[in-house]
Scaffold this motif. Sequence first.
Motif, short mmCIF file in Angstrom:
data_model
loop_
_atom_site.label_atom_id
_atom_site.label_comp_id
_atom_site.label_asym_id
_atom_site.label_seq_id
_atom_site.Cartn_x
_atom_site.Cartn_y
_atom_site.Cartn_z
N LEU A 102 -19.09 -15.36 -5.80
CA LEU A 102 -19.69 -16.69 -6.03
C LEU A 102 -21.19 -16.68 -5.75
O LEU A 102 -21.97 -17.30 -6.47
CB LEU A 102 -19.00 -17.74 -5.16
N GLY B 289 -22.76 -15.03 -8.60
CA GLY B 289 -22.71 -15.97 -9.73
C GLY B 289 -23.77 -17.04 -9.61
O GLY B 289 -24.36 -17.47 -10.60
N ALA B 290 -24.04 -17.47 -8.37
CA ALA B 290 -25.08 -18.48 -8.15
C ALA B 290 -26.46 -17.92 -8.48
O ALA B 290 -27.34 -18.64 -8.96
CB ALA B 290 -25.03 -18.98 -6.72
N SER C 51 -26.34 -17.80 -12.47
CA SER C 51 -26.06 -19.03 -13.21
C SER C 51 -26.57 -20.25 -12.44
O SER C 51 -26.03 -20.60 -11.39
CB SER C 51 -24.55 -19.16 -13.44
N LEU D 76 -23.72 -22.98 -12.20
CA LEU D 76 -22.78 -22.77 -11.10
C LEU D 76 -23.42 -23.14 -9.77
O LEU D 76 -22.81 -23.83 -8.94
CB LEU D 76 -22.31 -21.31 -11.07
N LYS D 77 -24.65 -22.73 -9.59
CA LYS D 77 -25.34 -22.99 -8.32
C LYS D 77 -25.63 -24.48 -8.14
O LYS D 77 -25.30 -25.06 -7.12
CB LYS D 77 -26.64 -22.19 -8.26
N TYR E 209 -24.53 -27.26 -9.87
CA TYR E 209 -23.51 -28.28 -10.11
C TYR E 209 -22.19 -28.03 -9.39
O TYR E 209 -21.33 -28.89 -9.38
CB TYR E 209 -23.25 -28.42 -11.62
N VAL E 210 -22.04 -26.84 -8.79
CA VAL E 210 -20.79 -26.56 -8.08
C VAL E 210 -21.07 -26.20 -6.62
O VAL E 210 -20.66 -26.91 -5.70
CB VAL E 210 -19.98 -25.43 -8.77
N ILE E 211 -21.77 -25.10 -6.41
CA ILE E 211 -21.90 -24.56 -5.06
C ILE E 211 -22.78 -25.43 -4.16
O ILE E 211 -22.37 -25.77 -3.04
CB ILE E 211 -22.43 -23.11 -5.11
#
Length: 131
Positions: free
Chosen positions: A25, A28-29, A32, A35-36, A38-40
């Motif tokens: 993750l 991925g952050a 992306s 991902l960073k 809007y999610v993490i």
Amino acid sequence: MPALPLGKLAILTVKQVAKPISKGLKNGAKNSSILKNYVILPVAQGVHWVDVKVKTRLMGAANAKVYKLNEKLAVEYGAEFISEFFLYAFGSAILLYEYNRSANKEERKERQIKKNTERIEDELLKLRMIR
């Protein structure tokens, strides 16, 4: 022989499995921004906010201001939280599945016993009528 501390073993297992997921993750952050951003990061800031609020209320300072985590720390914190959350969710799903499977097995066994009991009672009744 001392009892095996299964709780500690389970926690260590989750931590060991969570490390590669968390690392993925984090990578991925880096690659992306979606991902960073809007999610993490929202997950990390939300969990941090709840954590600080609970701790400050327990200490009697209900109106304390919660400062946001810096981006690097938030990515690390968020990735770890998400990976452990999914592992615990997966483990809980397995436990629920096994519980339901066991309950259904017991229910089938009880139905079979009841069915056999009814069959035997019917046969006894028939034998009494024949006499």
